[in-house]
Design an enzyme around this catalytic site. Structure first.
Site, short mmCIF file in Angstrom:
data_model
loop_
_atom_site.label_atom_id
_atom_site.label_comp_id
_atom_site.label_asym_id
_atom_site.label_seq_id
_atom_site.Cartn_x
_atom_site.Cartn_y
_atom_site.Cartn_z
N GLU A 131 72.26 12.63 -64.60
CA GLU A 131 73.00 13.37 -64.98
C GLU A 131 73.29 14.66 -64.07
OE1 GLU A 131 74.19 16.25 -68.87
OE2 GLU A 131 72.11 15.29 -68.63
N GLU A 225 77.16 16.21 -77.29
CA GLU A 225 75.89 17.19 -77.00
C GLU A 225 76.67 18.69 -77.03
OE1 GLU A 225 72.77 16.04 -74.05
OE2 GLU A 225 73.62 17.89 -73.04
#
Length: 241
Positions: A131, A225
């Site tokens: 990520e 998220e």
């Protein structure tokens, strides 16, 4: 219909960890994803909550800690972290492991990161998620852009190395329009996509994330998220509407 995954590092954090899974199911989620809580949690209780609710476990992180991971910091430390994360992923049936890079820059960190990824790939068939985290959110994080991800993939062209694209981080880096186009171009390497409102990582209601319809077409499961400000079930209903 798009399936939605609750990131339990951000959502339902007032509850004991296994209860977060039940709360996610009750709010309408199809899946959950973890940071590194399960590595120090009650695995039997977590497994019981997953089995009881039937929600899918999309993935979990390697150890984070104060350095936001150790993959670019320490060979020995990362190998300990990865072995533990992989054991938990196998026991809980997690679909992927997110290798958290850590706060480290420079040639030595890059060499350590690549060696650790090569080592990890030799030890599992599971996808490994990488990520990019924007400098505005985590100054000094090793993997800080899509260009950095592409450079890693060029040196380690293993299809199990997959991009975890976080809309908040990439939108902050590139702006919404450019980020959307970059994510579309990266679709062949996309392992997971996470959603939050761009300006403040808040509730990703469709009217505040105009790119929602385009983003949802890129993945079978969308991770949420974000920092909740309104009832989570309201956000889930809005995204499904």
């Amino acid at each position: 219909m798009i399936r939605l995954s609750a990131n339990l590092g951000f959502l339902f954090t007032d509850l004991p960890f296994p209860e977060r899974i039940r709360a996610a199911a009750g709010a309408g989620f199809d899946a959950v994803e973890f940071h590194d809580q399960a590595q120090t949690g009650d695995l039997a209780a977590i497994q019981a909550a997953l089995s009881e609710t039937g929600v899918m476990l999309v993935g979990l992180n390697t150890f984070m800690g104060p350095t936001m991971g150790r993959a670019a910091i320490s060979r020995a430390g990362f190998r300990e972290d990865f072995a533990r994360a992989l054991d938990v992923a196998q026991r809980l049936g997690a679909g992927a492991v997110h290798v958290v890079a850590g706060l480290a820059q420079g040639a030595k960190a890059r060499e350590t990161y690549l060696e650790n990824l090569h080592w990890a790939l030799a030890r599992t068939d599971r996808p490994l998620l990488l990520e990019p985290i924007c400098p505005q959110a985590a100054p000094g994080y090793h993997l800080a852009s899509l260009e950095a991800f592409d450079a890693v993939r060029a040196l380690l062209p293993d299809p199990r190395l997959r991009l975890m694209a976080d809309w908040y981080h990439l939108g902050t880096l590139y702006g919404a329009a450019d980020a959307l186009e970059r994510i579309r171009l990266a679709a062949p390497h996309l392992g997971h996509l996470q959603l939050a409102r761009l300006r403040d990582r808040g509730d990703p209601m469709p009217d505040e994330v105009p790119q929602w319809q385009a983003l949802r077409r890129l993945v079978p499961v969308m991770g949420l998220e974000y920092r909740p400000g309104r009832p989570v079930s309201e956000v889930v209903a809005g995204l499904r509407g």
